[in-house]
Design a protein around this motif. Structure first.
Motif, PDB file in Angstrom:
ATOM      1  N   GLY A  18       1.048  -1.693   0.144  1.00 56.42           N
ATOM      2  CA  GLY A  18       0.035  -0.308   0.036  1.00 56.42           C
ATOM      3  C   GLY A  18       1.007   1.144  -0.384  1.00 56.42           C
ATOM      4  O   GLY A  18       2.130   1.615   0.204  1.00 56.42           O
ATOM      5  N   ALA A  19       0.085   2.650  -0.173  1.00 53.74           N
ATOM      6  CA  ALA A  19       0.940   3.984   0.106  1.00 53.74           C
ATOM      7  C   ALA A  19       1.666   3.458   2.266  1.00 53.74           C
ATOM      8  O   ALA A  19       1.203   3.441   2.279  1.00 53.74           O
ATOM      9  CB  ALA A  19      -0.595   4.922  -0.200  1.00 53.74           C
ATOM     10  N   ALA A  20       3.119   4.016   1.517  1.00 54.12           N
ATOM     11  CA  ALA A  20       3.607   5.027   2.782  1.00 54.12           C
ATOM     12  C   ALA A  20       4.029   2.841   3.173  1.00 54.12           C
ATOM     13  O   ALA A  20       3.460   2.875   4.267  1.00 54.12           O
ATOM     14  CB  ALA A  20       2.712   5.450   3.228  1.00 54.12           C
ATOM     15  N   SER A  21       3.986   2.247   2.386  1.00 58.08           N
ATOM     16  CA  SER A  21       3.859   0.796   3.042  1.00 58.08           C
ATOM     17  C   SER A  21       5.977  -0.086   3.628  1.00 58.08           C
ATOM     18  O   SER A  21       6.201  -0.764   4.452  1.00 58.08           O
ATOM     19  CB  SER A  21       3.395  -0.084   3.114  1.00 58.08           C
ATOM     20  N   GLY A  22       6.686   0.933   2.839  1.00 55.83           N
ATOM     21  CA  GLY A  22       7.705   0.806   3.035  1.00 55.83           C
ATOM     22  C   GLY A  22       8.030  -0.244   1.671  1.00 55.83           C
ATOM     23  O   GLY A  22       9.503  -0.537   2.404  1.00 55.83           O
ATOM     24  N   GLU A  25       4.157  18.345  -5.138  1.00 54.56           N
ATOM     25  CA  GLU A  25       4.024  17.539  -3.974  1.00 54.56           C
ATOM     26  C   GLU A  25       4.665  16.788  -4.518  1.00 54.56           C
ATOM     27  O   GLU A  25       5.297  15.517  -3.762  1.00 54.56           O
ATOM     28  CB  GLU A  25       2.324  16.691  -2.885  1.00 54.56           C
ATOM     29  N   ARG A  61       7.907  14.764  -3.130  1.00 50.91           N
ATOM     30  CA  ARG A  61       8.139  12.914  -3.954  1.00 50.91           C
ATOM     31  C   ARG A  61       9.185  12.297  -4.430  1.00 50.91           C
ATOM     32  O   ARG A  61      10.003  11.828  -3.651  1.00 50.91           O
ATOM     33  CB  ARG A  61       6.683  12.122  -4.007  1.00 50.91           C
ATOM     34  N   ASN A  77      -0.901  -1.521  -3.868  1.00 49.59           N
ATOM     35  CA  ASN A  77      -2.359  -2.392  -3.446  1.00 49.59           C
ATOM     36  C   ASN A  77      -3.189  -1.160  -3.387  1.00 49.59           C
ATOM     37  O   ASN A  77      -3.193   0.069  -2.073  1.00 49.59           O
ATOM     38  CB  ASN A  77      -2.402  -2.872  -2.371  1.00 49.59           C
ATOM     39  N   VAL A  78      -3.951  -1.007  -4.442  1.00 50.05           N
ATOM     40  CA  VAL A  78      -5.159   0.061  -4.341  1.00 50.05           C
ATOM     41  C   VAL A  78      -6.400  -0.372  -3.984  1.00 50.05           C
ATOM     42  O   VAL A  78      -7.829  -0.280  -4.402  1.00 50.05           O
ATOM     43  CB  VAL A  78      -5.164   0.774  -5.720  1.00 50.05           C
TER      44      VAL A  78
END
Lengths: 116, 173
Positions: free
Chosen positions: B8-12, B40, B44, B124-125
């Motif tokens: 997912g987002a910001a999962s590493g 932004e 990133r 993963n969205v």
């Protein structure tokens, strides 16, 4: 510190009560106080005015931190939601790195994904 | 070895994928797919650039049409990420539009043929259970199909959760 993650209503708090013997009175809802368990970390990340470092230091003092998995969706249109989601993820990564145990709860079933 | 890294987002997942790619055979290539639209986005991209600084990657910015990308010397390729590539192919001016699925898969297959090791980062969205517009649903379904095809094809699939790798598929012994 134990980190417990999972989807909404996956059974995370029930697991923590069952496994570690805590009660509702021990659990703080997105609030940093003297109670040993914090849940809804994602809500705390959304409303906090503390820095990431400050939050992390305070969270590391907890016995158990519980967080909804919020990163598994479409990127939110709203900027604040995006930032909260990113902050939640980064905090969870850092907590997981330092936790002695990380558990992902799926359908009420605990899946230990880290144990030291 | 071909590895799909899912999270997912910001999962590493990026940091994990970079470490995995660094263990592959040099030279190391980083294919960056993110089109910068806003400040932004630029921040990133810069954060990811700093994260992989000094890891020895040659960075190739490529937003669409990976099929025509020529790699000079076979080594290890890190493709980051299918979420952006899918959006670019579906929605950008240079994208394949209705033929996005084919373009993405042909692109990945072309990379496979030009390296020893391939690490592909994907997103993963699928877990927010929302109601979507047609365009967003197209995006979700295309990415899901790409993920499923590559997961079946690759030797290794790893999900990253809070920076922790969870093996979903391992190479056959």
């Amino acid at each position: 510190m134990v980190l417990v993650i999972g989807g909404l209503a996956a059974g995370k708090r029930e697991y923590v009560k069952r496994e570690f013997g805590y009660t509702d009175a021990d659990m703080a809802d997105a609030a940093l106080d003297s109670r040993p368990v914090l849940y809804n970390l994602q809500d705390l990340a959304a409303k906090t005015d503390k820095s990431e470092e400050e939050l992390l230091a305070l969270l590391l003092q907890k016995d158990v931190v519980i967080c909804n998995e919020t990163g598994n969706g479409i990127v939110p249109v709203d900027k604040d939601e995006r930032f909260a989601r990113e902050l939640t993820g980064r905090l969870c990564i850092q907590l997981a790195a330092r936790a002695e145990k990380v558990v992902r709860v799926v359908c009420g079933i605990p899946q230990v994904i880290k144990e030291s | 070895m071909r590895t799909l890294v899912y999270g997912g987002a910001a999962s590493g997942k990026s940091e994990y994928a970079e470490a995995l790619a660094c263990a592959g055979r040099a030279p190391l290539y980083y294919i960056a797919t993110m089109m910068p639209f806003s400040e932004e986005d630029r921040q990133r991209i810069e954060r990811h650039r700093l994260m992989r600084a000094e890891k020895g990657f040659h960075t190739l910015e490529r937003y669409t049409n990976l099929k025509d990308l020529k790699i000079t010397e076979p080594g290890c390729i890190l493709l980051e990420c299918l979420g952006n590539l899918t959006a670019n192919e579906l929605f950008s001016e240079t994208g394949a539009g209705e033929k996005a699925l084919e373009a993405i898969l042909d692109g990945v297959f072309a990379l496979e043929a030009q390296c020893h090791d391939l690490v592909v980062v994907t997103n993963n969205v699928f877990g927010d259970g929302g109601k979507y517009t047609d365009g967003t649903l197209d995006y979700i379904l295309t990415l899901a199909e790409v993920n499923n095809v590559l997961a079946a094809r690759f030797e290794r699939v790893i999900e990253v959760v809070c920076g922790i790798p969870i093996v979903l598929k391992e190479p056959a012994k």
